[in-house]
Design an enzyme around this catalytic site. Structure first.
Site, mmCIF file in Angstrom:
data_model
loop_
_atom_site.group_PDB
_atom_site.id
_atom_site.type_symbol
_atom_site.label_atom_id
_atom_site.label_comp_id
_atom_site.label_asym_id
_atom_site.label_seq_id
_atom_site.Cartn_x
_atom_site.Cartn_y
_atom_site.Cartn_z
ATOM 1 C CD GLU A 71 -4.873 -0.404 3.151
ATOM 2 O OE1 GLU A 71 -5.108 -1.246 3.824
ATOM 3 O OE2 GLU A 71 -5.651 -0.256 2.084
ATOM 4 C CB SER B 209 -8.125 -1.691 5.024
ATOM 5 O OG SER B 209 -8.661 -2.856 4.437
ATOM 6 N NE ARG C 152 -3.550 -2.317 -0.177
ATOM 7 C CZ ARG C 152 -3.068 -3.351 -1.196
ATOM 8 N NH1 ARG C 152 -2.091 -3.073 -1.798
ATOM 9 N NH2 ARG C 152 -3.716 -4.531 -1.017
HETATM 10 C C1 LIG Z 1 -15.072 -0.376 0.183
HETATM 11 C C2 LIG Z 1 -13.454 0.005 -0.130
HETATM 12 C C3 LIG Z 1 -12.902 -1.124 -0.499
HETATM 13 C C4 LIG Z 1 -11.405 -1.067 -0.634
HETATM 14 N N1 LIG Z 1 -10.858 -2.146 -1.154
HETATM 15 C C5 LIG Z 1 -9.428 -1.901 -1.483
HETATM 16 C C6 LIG Z 1 -8.765 -3.003 -1.875
HETATM 17 O O1 LIG Z 1 -9.136 -4.207 -1.977
HETATM 18 N N2 LIG Z 1 -7.371 -2.791 -2.145
HETATM 19 C C7 LIG Z 1 -6.676 -1.651 -2.154
HETATM 20 O O2 LIG Z 1 -5.690 -1.476 -2.276
HETATM 21 N N3 LIG Z 1 -7.399 -0.611 -1.733
HETATM 22 C C8 LIG Z 1 -8.742 -0.649 -1.241
HETATM 23 N N4 LIG Z 1 -9.622 0.342 -0.867
HETATM 24 C C9 LIG Z 1 -8.810 1.869 -0.674
HETATM 25 C C10 LIG Z 1 -9.136 2.794 -2.051
HETATM 26 O O3 LIG Z 1 -10.111 2.177 -2.834
HETATM 27 C C11 LIG Z 1 -7.702 2.474 -2.839
HETATM 28 O O4 LIG Z 1 -6.546 3.174 -2.013
HETATM 29 C C12 LIG Z 1 -7.780 3.541 -3.930
HETATM 30 O O5 LIG Z 1 -6.519 3.380 -4.828
HETATM 31 C C13 LIG Z 1 -7.763 5.004 -3.714
HETATM 32 O O6 LIG Z 1 -8.119 5.976 -4.938
HETATM 33 P P1 LIG Z 1 -8.375 7.329 -4.951
HETATM 34 O O7 LIG Z 1 -8.603 7.888 -6.292
HETATM 35 O O8 LIG Z 1 -10.062 7.552 -4.193
HETATM 36 O O9 LIG Z 1 -7.633 7.931 -4.101
HETATM 37 P P2 LIG Z 1 -7.617 9.128 -2.910
HETATM 38 O O10 LIG Z 1 -8.252 8.596 -1.718
HETATM 39 O O11 LIG Z 1 -8.266 10.086 -3.423
HETATM 40 O O12 LIG Z 1 -6.078 9.479 -2.689
HETATM 41 C C14 LIG Z 1 -5.001 8.508 -2.070
HETATM 42 C C15 LIG Z 1 -3.654 8.860 -2.283
HETATM 43 O O13 LIG Z 1 -3.262 8.784 -3.574
HETATM 44 C C16 LIG Z 1 -2.979 10.204 -3.727
HETATM 45 N N5 LIG Z 1 -3.308 10.257 -5.273
HETATM 46 C C17 LIG Z 1 -4.624 10.401 -5.910
HETATM 47 N N6 LIG Z 1 -4.508 10.735 -7.387
HETATM 48 C C18 LIG Z 1 -3.177 10.786 -7.532
HETATM 49 C C19 LIG Z 1 -2.518 11.244 -8.739
HETATM 50 N N7 LIG Z 1 -3.148 11.495 -9.871
HETATM 51 N N8 LIG Z 1 -0.988 11.529 -8.698
HETATM 52 C C20 LIG Z 1 -0.732 11.292 -7.250
HETATM 53 N N9 LIG Z 1 -1.084 11.112 -6.268
HETATM 54 C C21 LIG Z 1 -2.592 10.917 -6.392
HETATM 55 C C22 LIG Z 1 -3.368 11.103 -2.975
HETATM 56 O O14 LIG Z 1 -2.609 12.065 -2.970
HETATM 57 C C23 LIG Z 1 -3.725 10.406 -1.726
HETATM 58 O O15 LIG Z 1 -2.013 10.403 -1.029
HETATM 59 C C24 LIG Z 1 -11.016 0.492 -0.704
HETATM 60 C C25 LIG Z 1 -11.804 1.486 -0.379
HETATM 61 C C26 LIG Z 1 -12.998 1.231 -0.067
HETATM 62 C C27 LIG Z 1 -13.833 2.284 0.254
#
Ligand SMILES: Cc1cc2nc3c(=O)[nH]c(=O)nc-3n(C[C@H](O)[C@H](O)[C@H](O)COP(=O)(O)OP(=O)(O)OC[C@H]3O[C@@H](n4cnc5c(N)ncnc54)[C@H](O)[C@@H]3O)c2cc1C
Length: 297
Positions: free
Chosen positions: A279, A207, A158
């Site tokens: 996480e 998580s 992660r």
């Molecule tokens: C119900 C549920 C289930 C989930 N299951 C999983 C799973 O199975 N596995 C898993 O790994 N995660 C899981 N997650 C967590 C989440 O889905 C992931 O971490 C996902 O990648 C977050 O993407 P986001 O675009 O919403 O990022 P954000 O939450 O908006 O940002 C997360 C981080 O990424 C950075 N970021 C976002 N976009 C960019 C960009 N373009 N350039 C640089 N940095 C950037 C942000 O600055 C921040 O530090 C789950 C979440 C939920 C709600």
């Protein structure tokens, strides 16, 4: 164009958090470079879909950027998928699944954008997206473009070791054609398991804690063991369904989530000797709060 004091809670999956002092959407590379230049020096935060973010009640403390427009597109090549960083993981996964492309099942039922997935090395406990990344294009804080290859990046559970101010713009992910039946089966199996065990019908950020290294029990088992399953502070609750998820029952504040997390971490540490590490990502919190949450400096 930068806008002042823009509420962020509605842009997060948890529906929690205060405003950004400055906020902008970049639809093209040129716009993004101009927006960064307009700000001059200083930190900028990039938001995907807020599926892994807790923003302080007082706000992000820094300007926030969201990628939009051309960054939302993706297309299938012969052996791969090329995606903009704002493309939704769910759309990319669905396209791969329908086209019988292997490997993207590690992102099945993972909410968010491809940029968020790259930064978080999203995937399963066994495999993160960087196992499949061929290259990713980034913009540095000073507007310079760079292309990083898989071997330039140190992926970990992660997260990745890469300039924290780098903004992902695009990526190409290996996705070779596979046996269509097996691809479909793999997606369906993983989706079903996730929907059954995890919480998709309430606002959460997935998580809360990383799983400690084996042979330690998993994070949800530790939270459960110290009696925090179902615990409630204000509008936030440790999910009775999955002890590693915190849900917003309605009107939760970031302070409620933080209180639950600090209490959980304190109990797990004193009862098992294991120091849980979050996480989720935190924006706008003091060093002192981050220390109590176990965020590495
Ligand atoms: C119900 C549920 C289930 C989930 N299951 C999983 C799973 O199975 N596995 C898993 O790994 N995660 C899981 N997650 C967590 C989440 O889905 C992931 O971490 C996902 O990648 C977050 O993407 P986001 O675009 O919403 O990022 P954000 O939450 O908006 O940002 C997360 C981080 O990424 C950075 N970021 C976002 N976009 C960019 C960009 N373009 N350039 C640089 N940095 C950037 C942000 O600055 C921040 O530090 C789950 C979440 C939920 C709600």
């Amino acid at each position: 164009m930068w806008m002042r004091d823009v509420p962020l809670a509605g842009l997060t999956r948890w529906k929690i958090g205060g405003p950004a002092p400055a906020f902008a959407r970049a639809r093209t590379e040129l716009e993004l470079r101009d927006l960064l230049a307009e700000l001059g020096e200083g930190p900028v935060l990039v938001m995907g879909s807020g599926a892994n973010l807790l923003i302080a009640d007082e706000g992000s403390g820094c300007p926030v950027l969201v990628l939009d427009g051309e960054f939302k597109t993706f297309d299938l090549a012969e052996q791969s998928i090329r995606c903009g960083a704002a493309a939704l993981i769910s759309s990319v996964v669905q396209a791969a699944r329908r086209a019988g492309r292997g490997g993207l099942w590690i992102l099945e039922a993972v909410p968010g954008t491809m940029g968020g997935a790259l930064r978080m090395n999203a995937g399963t406990p066994e495999e993160g997206i960087w196992e499949r990344v061929l290259w990713a294009e980034i913009m540095r804080r000073d507007g310079r473009l760079d292309r990083v290859q898989r071997e330039d990046v140190e992926p970990r559970y992660r997260g990745i070791d890469l300039d924290p101010s780098a903004i992902f713009l695009r990526t190409e992910i290996s996705a070779p054609p596979g046996d269509a039946g097996r691809v479909e089966e793999e997606h369906a199996r993983r989706r079903e398991a996730k929907l059954k065990a995890q919480v998709y019908d309430q606002p959460t950020c997935g998580s809360t804690w990383k799983n400690p290294e084996a042979p330690s029990p998993s994070a949800w088992q530790l939270v459960d063991r110290v009696g925090m399953r179902g615990a409630r502070r204000g509008g936030a609750q440790v999910s009775p369904k999955h002890a590693n998820f915190i849900v917003n029952l309605g009107g939760a504040r970031a302070a409620d989530v933080v209180e639950l997390m600090i209490e959980t971490r304190r109990r797990v540490l004193s009862e098992t000797g294991i120091a849980l590490e979050p996480e989720i990502q935190f924006w706008g919190f003091s060093e002192d709060v981050l220390r109590q949450l176990g965020v590495a400096a």
